[in-house]
Design an enzyme around this catalytic site. Structure first.
Site, PDB file in Angstrom:
ATOM      1  CD  GLU A 132     -10.167  -4.119  -2.263  1.00 41.12           C
ATOM      2  OE1 GLU A 132     -11.052  -4.344  -2.528  1.00 41.12           O
ATOM      3  OE2 GLU A 132      -9.355  -3.351  -1.578  1.00 41.12           O
ATOM      4  CG  ASP A 166      -7.438   0.422  -1.144  1.00 40.51           C
ATOM      5  OD1 ASP A 166      -8.409  -0.245  -1.273  1.00 40.51           O
ATOM      6  OD2 ASP A 166      -6.651   0.606  -1.437  1.00 40.51           O
TER       7      ASP A 166
END
Length: 577
Positions: free
Chosen positions: A310, A274
Site C-alpha cells: 500500500e 500496510d
C-alpha cells in the site's frame, strides 16, 4: 434505479428465502489511514440462500461463455475481505474464519465445469492477528489469530480449503507499527518508567528500547506521545496506541523475517503490506530499501509468494516503489472519485475522453515496466479506507457496472472489495461506515454480522445478494461475467497494450493486448449512447476479428456485422479475437 425481480419466472428460490430475518439496515462508520483509533487505514453450519447449492440460478441469453484459461501464477482476481463484517458462523454477530470457509464456494467453488461462483482466485484478508480494535491494525501478537476470528487451527483449515479451490490467500502484514499492548512496547516502556531523573537507559538491559523511536524530552511534534508521566516520548504517526517500529534495527527485521516465515509455513501465498509509505514518513528512498529487504527475504522462503504494498501516493511517486522488486503496489491513481476510472465516467467533458482512458493504460504499462519489468499492476476502484462505488457514482447503477468492468479489464491483478459485487452502500467519512456487514439476505439472518459497533445506521441502496442472484441484469451478475471474461482470456491481465489511435476518441476506445503469441481486442463505449465502430481494418490472430464476449449494463447486446461494423450498447465493453 432498475427494478429487480424482473425475471422471477426464470428462477426457483429455495424455501429458506421465506424465512424472516434481518432487513437491509446497515451499521457503518470510517476514517482514513491517517485519522484516528476508530479506523486505521489503514449455528456454525447455518443456512443461507446465497449458497450455490441452494439456488437455481437465473439463466440469460449470453452465448459467449468459453472454456476457462486460468494460468497458475500471481496474476489473479483478488477479493478483499474484512473478516469482522463478512460471515458469522457462530451467531455472535462478528464475522469469523469458519464463516468465510462456509462462503468459499460463493467466491470460488474450485469446479471449472460449473458457473455458480464469482470466480475470484485470490483473497486478501485484512488483519487477523490479535488486536485491541475492531479493525485489528494494532497488532498485539504477530503469530496468532484474534480470538474473535477463531484459532490457528481454523486458519490452517482456511488455507487448505482455499488451496483446494486454487484460491491464493494473502494476509495483511502491519510492519509500520505495533499495538501499544505488544510485548515489545510494554517491556520497553515498563523499563523507561523505572529510570530515575537523569538516568540514561541501558539498551543491554532492555533491547526493545531500539525497537521503537523513543526520545528524551518533549519533541514538540503532534506524532509523539508521552510514556506515562516520564520525560520519555515515542513516535506514533497514526494513533498513540500504534507506536512506530524502527525498521532500521536489524533485530526488528529479524523479528519480521520470523513472522513472515511463520505465516508462509502455514501456507499463506503472500502479504499485503500496510502503510509502506510510512515506514520512513517522507523518505521514499528508505521505504524502497525496506521493501527490497522484505521482498528478497520472502522470495528466498517462497519463490512464488506474492507481495503487494500500500503506497497511497501520486502515480509517479508510487511507481518508484517498484524499484524495490515488490510484485505490486496498489494503483491509487485509478481509484476513488478522483481516480482515472471515476473521472472518465463522471466528467462532463467528452473531448477524447475514451481515448484518454486508453492512453492511461499505456502510461501505466510504460512507467511501471521501466521501474521493474516483472511488475504486476494492482488496479482497484475502492477499498476499506474509501467510500464505496455506490457513493462515487451517486447510485448510478450503469456507471457502477461500467466502472467494475473497466477495473477488471485492466492489466495486472485487480482487487475488488467485498460487497461491491452487490453495490453495497457507504456513508460519510467514518471508517466503520465503509466496513459494514456483507448483505447476504434481507430475509435470512444466517451468516449476517452486526458490523463495527460505532457504525452509523443506514440502508443499502441495492438488494441483498440472494435477490440479485435471481436477476441476470443485477450488479452481481455483471461482476460474475466480468471475472469470467478475465478468466477466459489471460491476455487481458498479462498482455502488452496498444491503442488504436485512429478508432479511439470521445466515446469509444479500441485497444489490443498481446501476450506471447496471442492477442485480444477490447472495445470500450464510455458513453450513454449506442455507438458504431468500424473494425474492418483490425485483425485477430487468425484473420478477421470475431466477437468473443461482452459486458453490457443492461440486456442490450452488441452486434458485429460481416463487414466489420461493431454496434455497441451504452456503457459496454466488447471482447474480440
Amino acid at each position: 434505479m432498475k427494478q429487480y425481480m424482473k425475471k422471477i419466472g426464470a428462477v426457483i428460490l429455495c424455501a429458506s428465502l421465506l424465512m424472516s430475518g434481518c432487513g437491509n439496515t446497515t451499521m457503518i462508520s470510517s476514517n482514513s489511514d491517517s485519522d484516528s483509533p476508530a479506523g486505521k487505514s489503514s449455528s456454525p453450519a447455518g443456512g443461507n440462500v446465497a449458497d450455490s447449492d441452494e439456488i437455481t440460478f437465473v439463466s440469460d441469453d449470453y452465448k459467449y461463455n468459453h472454456e476457462l484459461n486460468i494460468i497458475e501464477d500471481n496474476y489473479r482476481n483478488f477479493y478483499e475481505i474484512f473478516l469482522y463484517s463478512y460471515a458469522d458462523s457462530d451467531g455472535n454477530g462478528i464475522g469469523d474464519i469458519n464463516g468465510l470457509i462456509d462462503k468459499l464456494d460463493y467466491i470460488n467453488d474450485g469446479d471449472d465445469t460449473t458457473d455458480t461462483d464469482l470466480g475470484f482466485n485470490g483473497i486478501w484478508l485484512m488483519p487477523v492477528m490479535p488486536s485491541t480494535t475492531y479493525h485489528k491494525y494494532d497488532v498485539i501478537d504477530y503469530k496468532d489469530i484474534d480470538e474473535e476470528y477463531g484459532t490457528l487451527d481454523d486458519f490452517k483449515r482456511l488455507v487448505d480449503e482455499c488451496h483446494k479451490r486454487k484460491i491464493h490467500l494473502i494476509i495483511d502484514l502491519v510492519m509500520n507499527h505495533t499495538s501499544s499492548q505488544h510485548e515489545w512496547f510494554v517491556k520497553a516502556t515498563d523499563y523507561l518508567k523505572t529510570l530515575k531523573d537523569g538516568e540514561k537507559p541501558d539498551k543491554k538491559k532492555c533491547k526493545y528500547l531500539d525497537y521503537y523511536y523513543f526520545v528524551e524530552g518533549d519533541p514538540g511534534k503532534s506524532t509523539y506521545y508521552q510514556v506515562g508521566d516520564t520525560n520519555w516520548y515515542y513516535e506514533a504517526v497514526f494513533w498513540e496506541h500504534m507506536p512506530d517500529l524502527n525498521l532500521a534495527n536489524q533485530s526488528v527485521r529479524k523479528e519480521m523475517e520470523s513472522i513472515a516465515s511463520f505465516w508462509l509455513d502455514l501456507g499463506v501465498d503472500g502479504f499485503r503490506l500496510d502503510a509502506a509509505k510510512e515506514y520512513y514518513s517522507g523518505s521514499s528512498e528508505k521505504n524502497v530499501k525496506v521493501l527490497n529487504w522484505f521482498c528478497d527475504y520472502v522470495k528466498s522462503q517462497k519463490e512464488d509468494a506474492y507481495v503487494v504494498a500500500e503506497v497511497w501516493d501520486s502515480f509517479s511517486s508510487m511507481a518508484n516503489y517498484y524499484e524495490s522488486g515488490v510484485d505490486s503496489c496498489f494503483n491509487f491513481a485509478l481509484s476513488q472519485s478522483d481516480g482515472k476510472i471515476a473521472t472518465t465516467l463522471n466528467s462532463t467533458s467528452t473531448t477524447n475522453k475514451a481515448k484518454s482512458f486508453a492512453e492511461a493504460m499505456v502510461k501505466i504499462q510504460d512507467t511501471l515496466s521501466a521501474k521493474n519489468p516483472d511488475y504486476i499492476d494492482a488496479p482497484f476502484l475502492v477499498n476499506h479506507d474509501t467510500t464505496r462505488a455506490s457513493a462515487v457514482f451517486a447510485k448510478n447503477e450503469d456507471k457502477m457496472k461500467m466502472a467494475a468492468g473497466m477495473t477488471l479489464m485492466m492489466s495486472g491483478s485487480p482487487f475488488i472489495y467485498y460487497g461491491e459485487e452487490i453495490g453495497m452502500s457507504s456513508m460519510g467519512t467514518k471508517d466503520e461506515n465503509k466496513r459494514t456487514p456483507m448483505y447476504w439476505s434481507a430475509q435470512d439472518s444466517s451468516f449476517m454480522t452486526k458490523g463495527p459497533k460505532d457504525a452509523d445506521v443506514f440502508e443499502n441502496s441495492f438488494p441483498a445478494l440472494d435477490e440479485q442472484q435471481m436477476d441476470s441484469d443485477s450488479i452481481y451478475y455483471y461482476y460474475k461475467r466480468a471475472v469470467r471474461i478475465k478468466n477466459e482470456n489471460p491476455e487481458i491481465a498479462r498482455g502488452t497494450v496498444e491503442v488504436n489511435e485512429t478508432l479511439s476518441g470521445d466515446a469509444v476506445c479500441v485497444i489490443k493486448k498481446t501476450y506471447k503469441e496471442s492477442s485480444v481486442t477490447l472495445v470500450y463505449n464510455i458513453s450513454e449512447q449506442n455507438q458504431e465502430v468500424d473494425l474492418s481494418s483490425c485483425t485477430g490472430d487468425n484473420g478477421a476479428l470475431e466477437l468473443y464476449g461482452y459486458l453490457s449494463v443492461d440486456q442490450d447486446e452488441p452486434s458485429y456485422s460481416e463487414d466489420g461494423v461493431l454496434s455497441m450498447p451504452k456503457y459496454s465493453i466488447v471482447v474480440l479475437r
